[in-house]
Design a protein around this motif. Structure first.
Motif, PDB file in Angstrom:
ATOM      1  N   THR A  94      79.584  15.537 -30.203  1.00  0.00           N
ATOM      2  CA  THR A  94      79.395  15.763 -28.791  1.00  0.00           C
ATOM      3  C   THR A  94      78.176  16.267 -28.488  1.00  0.00           C
ATOM      4  N   VAL A  95      77.653  17.493 -29.512  1.00  0.00           N
ATOM      5  CA  VAL A  95      76.425  18.006 -29.107  1.00  0.00           C
ATOM      6  C   VAL A  95      75.275  17.164 -29.666  1.00  0.00           C
ATOM      7  N   SER A  96      75.559  16.406 -30.542  1.00  0.00           N
ATOM      8  CA  SER A  96      74.722  15.142 -31.113  1.00  0.00           C
ATOM      9  C   SER A  96      74.230  14.253 -29.943  1.00  0.00           C
ATOM     10  N   ILE A  97      75.178  13.794 -29.274  1.00  0.00           N
ATOM     11  CA  ILE A  97      75.344  12.723 -28.188  1.00  0.00           C
ATOM     12  C   ILE A  97      74.208  13.470 -26.965  1.00  0.00           C
ATOM     13  N   LEU A  98      74.765  14.658 -26.680  1.00  0.00           N
ATOM     14  CA  LEU A  98      74.124  15.448 -25.490  1.00  0.00           C
ATOM     15  C   LEU A  98      72.604  15.472 -25.676  1.00  0.00           C
ATOM     16  N   GLY A  99      72.323  15.891 -27.091  1.00  0.00           N
ATOM     17  CA  GLY A  99      70.762  16.218 -27.748  1.00  0.00           C
ATOM     18  C   GLY A  99      70.128  14.609 -27.529  1.00  0.00           C
ATOM     19  N   ILE A 100      70.634  13.593 -28.231  1.00  0.00           N
ATOM     20  CA  ILE A 100      69.909  12.352 -27.745  1.00  0.00           C
ATOM     21  C   ILE A 100      69.626  12.193 -26.263  1.00  0.00           C
ATOM     22  N   LEU A 101      70.489  12.203 -25.467  1.00  0.00           N
ATOM     23  CA  LEU A 101      70.524  11.970 -24.198  1.00  0.00           C
ATOM     24  C   LEU A 101      69.394  12.760 -23.489  1.00  0.00           C
ATOM     25  N   ASN A 102      69.100  14.095 -23.814  1.00  0.00           N
ATOM     26  CA  ASN A 102      68.141  14.984 -23.472  1.00  0.00           C
ATOM     27  C   ASN A 102      66.946  14.320 -23.889  1.00  0.00           C
ATOM     28  N   VAL A 103      66.695  14.029 -25.112  1.00  0.00           N
ATOM     29  CA  VAL A 103      65.535  13.467 -25.525  1.00  0.00           C
ATOM     30  C   VAL A 103      65.243  12.297 -24.721  1.00  0.00           C
ATOM     31  N   TRP A 104      66.135  11.365 -24.724  1.00  0.00           N
ATOM     32  CA  TRP A 104      66.011  10.114 -24.084  1.00  0.00           C
ATOM     33  C   TRP A 104      65.431   9.951 -22.609  1.00  0.00           C
ATOM     34  N   GLY A 105      66.137  11.323 -21.875  1.00  0.00           N
ATOM     35  CA  GLY A 105      65.799  11.020 -20.433  1.00  0.00           C
ATOM     36  C   GLY A 105      64.929  11.875 -20.035  1.00  0.00           C
ATOM     37  N   ASP A 106      64.045  12.675 -20.923  1.00  0.00           N
ATOM     38  CA  ASP A 106      63.155  13.842 -20.309  1.00  0.00           C
ATOM     39  C   ASP A 106      61.854  12.876 -20.008  1.00  0.00           C
ATOM     40  N   TYR A 107      61.228  13.248 -18.901  1.00  0.00           N
ATOM     41  CA  TYR A 107      59.980  12.835 -18.716  1.00  0.00           C
ATOM     42  C   TYR A 107      58.923  13.837 -18.573  1.00  0.00           C
ATOM     43  N   LEU A 108      59.143  14.973 -17.956  1.00  0.00           N
ATOM     44  CA  LEU A 108      58.358  16.081 -17.859  1.00  0.00           C
ATOM     45  C   LEU A 108      57.581  16.608 -19.093  1.00  0.00           C
ATOM     46  N   TRP A 109      58.369  16.883 -20.026  1.00  0.00           N
ATOM     47  CA  TRP A 109      58.064  17.704 -21.201  1.00  0.00           C
ATOM     48  C   TRP A 109      57.025  17.019 -22.011  1.00  0.00           C
ATOM     49  N   PRO A 110      57.288  15.731 -22.478  1.00  0.00           N
ATOM     50  CA  PRO A 110      56.272  14.914 -23.222  1.00  0.00           C
ATOM     51  C   PRO A 110      54.714  14.806 -22.460  1.00  0.00           C
ATOM     52  N   TYR A 149      84.911  10.112 -28.886  1.00  0.00           N
ATOM     53  CA  TYR A 149      84.646  11.028 -29.529  1.00  0.00           C
ATOM     54  C   TYR A 149      83.878  12.334 -28.696  1.00  0.00           C
ATOM     55  N   TYR A 150      83.137  11.908 -27.869  1.00  0.00           N
ATOM     56  CA  TYR A 150      82.485  12.782 -27.021  1.00  0.00           C
ATOM     57  C   TYR A 150      83.584  13.709 -26.240  1.00  0.00           C
ATOM     58  N   LEU A 151      84.640  12.554 -25.718  1.00  0.00           N
ATOM     59  CA  LEU A 151      85.595  13.414 -24.846  1.00  0.00           C
ATOM     60  C   LEU A 151      86.633  14.488 -25.963  1.00  0.00           C
ATOM     61  N   SER A 152      86.793  13.904 -26.917  1.00  0.00           N
ATOM     62  CA  SER A 152      87.510  14.776 -28.076  1.00  0.00           C
ATOM     63  C   SER A 152      86.675  16.037 -28.419  1.00  0.00           C
ATOM     64  N   GLY A 153      85.530  15.928 -28.609  1.00  0.00           N
ATOM     65  CA  GLY A 153      84.641  17.182 -28.996  1.00  0.00           C
ATOM     66  C   GLY A 153      84.668  18.078 -27.610  1.00  0.00           C
ATOM     67  N   ILE A 154      84.633  17.682 -26.574  1.00  0.00           N
ATOM     68  CA  ILE A 154      84.561  18.591 -25.252  1.00  0.00           C
ATOM     69  C   ILE A 154      86.001  19.142 -25.164  1.00  0.00           C
ATOM     70  N   LEU A 155      87.072  18.346 -25.440  1.00  0.00           N
ATOM     71  CA  LEU A 155      88.302  18.927 -25.452  1.00  0.00           C
ATOM     72  C   LEU A 155      88.528  19.964 -26.412  1.00  0.00           C
ATOM     73  N   GLY A 156      88.190  19.467 -27.685  1.00  0.00           N
ATOM     74  CA  GLY A 156      88.259  20.400 -28.697  1.00  0.00           C
ATOM     75  C   GLY A 156      87.478  21.596 -28.608  1.00  0.00           C
ATOM     76  N   GLY A 157      86.390  21.683 -27.875  1.00  0.00           N
ATOM     77  CA  GLY A 157      85.572  22.823 -27.820  1.00  0.00           C
ATOM     78  C   GLY A 157      85.952  23.594 -26.538  1.00  0.00           C
ATOM     79  N   SER A 158      87.086  23.255 -25.954  1.00  0.00           N
ATOM     80  CA  SER A 158      87.486  23.865 -24.879  1.00  0.00           C
ATOM     81  C   SER A 158      88.939  24.491 -24.794  1.00  0.00           C
ATOM     82  N   LEU A 159      89.499  24.463 -26.006  1.00  0.00           N
ATOM     83  CA  LEU A 159      91.023  24.923 -26.351  1.00  0.00           C
ATOM     84  C   LEU A 159      91.281  26.132 -25.952  1.00  0.00           C
ATOM     85  N   LYS A 160      90.360  27.138 -26.393  1.00  0.00           N
ATOM     86  CA  LYS A 160      90.219  28.592 -25.697  1.00  0.00           C
ATOM     87  C   LYS A 160      89.594  29.230 -24.730  1.00  0.00           C
ATOM     88  N   LEU A 161      89.056  28.312 -23.885  1.00  0.00           N
ATOM     89  CA  LEU A 161      88.624  28.517 -22.621  1.00  0.00           C
ATOM     90  C   LEU A 161      89.511  28.863 -21.391  1.00  0.00           C
TER      91      LEU A 161
END
Length: 275
Positions: free
Chosen positions: A194-210, A263-275
């Motif tokens: 999940t963290v990897s997917i979010l990181g890739i999407l951030n790089v892919w969609g960023d226009y300003l910083w480059p 896997y993305y949803l599984s990671g999000i749910l797995g990371g929110s078990l104690k929220l």
């Protein structure tokens, strides 16, 4: 049974109504990518009078460098960010030290700061390190920028792992590094994904910083590169090439989300078990 059938039909109709405005712009983008300039000007929303497939070949020749730049920057930044976030999250989850919750709250506080407010400081820091106009001026900030959310997701998951697993490993003489690498990390693969997917999407969609960190457009990532490519066109160049470039940039993201949504949803749910 009839009531259930009508309810199912009603839910399906509602989903279709919601999906139409969601996917219609994507349909128009693909449609326009197959048009000539004349056809596009005359009828920007209609079906192409002739399918011009070589628009994609021309667009790829103009944006392929940006595509590979994005993969290079994205993979390295995700690896560096993931390693740092996983180690930090594991320490927060499994160890006790003074002011632990204070430091974790500071991590979470970073999520509340808009990225635009840090641009000047980030730029000056990269400049002081002599990294301006290098790919490291993208890799390191992207890796650092993923820490707050990554630590938040992974710490919650690591905290949910039963202590008995670690206690049994200690009895067998396992070292802290062994327990991290052989127990915690394998169990956290969905959350790491999940963290990897979010990181890739951030790089892919960023226009300003480059556009700020790079003075050479040949090193741009895909979002900044597409704008550079589209801005270089004149009215004599087929407009279908621009839309074809947009499609080329969008397809990897669509494929990534389609293949990894479970896997993305599984990671999000797995990371929110104690929220």
């Amino acid at each position: 049974m009839k009531n259930r059938s009508w309810k199912a039909v009603g839910r399906l109709a509602f989903l279709v109504i919601v999906l139409i405005p969601t996917y219609y712009p994507l349909f128009i983008m693909v449609e326009n990518s197959l048009k000539s300039t004349t056809n596009y000007v005359k009828d920007p929303l209609g079906w192409p009078s002739q399918l011009i497939w070589h628009n994609y070949a021309a667009a790829w020749s103009g944006v392929h460098q940006y595509f590979w730049n994005t993969l290079y920057v994205g993979i390295l930044s995700v690896i560096i960010g993931l390693v740092a976030a996983a180690m930090s999250a594991y320490v927060f989850a499994r160890y006790e030290f003074p002011a632990k919750e204070v430091f974790f709250a500071l991590y979470l506080g970073l999520l509340m700061i808009p990225g635009v407010l840090t641009l000047i400081g980030q730029f000056l820091e990269i400049k002081n390190f002599g990294l301006i106009n290098t790919r490291w001026s993208l890799i390191l900030p992207y890796a650092a920028g993923s820490q707050a959310l990554g630590v938040f997701i992974l710490r919650t998951f690591f905290s949910s792992i039963p202590e008995d697993l670690f206690e049994a490993a200690r009895v067998d003489g396992a070292s802290p590094a062994y327990m991290f690498l052989r127990i915690a990390v394998p169990l956290a693969i969905p959350s790491l994904g999940t963290v990897s997917i979010l990181g890739i999407l951030n790089v892919w969609g960023d226009y300003l910083w480059p556009t700020l960190a790079l003075s050479s457009s040949s090193k741009y990532t895909i979002s900044a590169g597409i704008m550079q490519y589209a801005g270089s066109f004149t009215t004599l160049v087929p407009q279908g090439n621009i839309f074809a470039a947009y499609v080329i940039a969008a397809v990897p993201v669509v494929i990534l989300i389609g293949l990894t949504m479970r896997y993305y949803l599984s990671g999000i749910l797995g990371g929110s078990l104690k929220l």
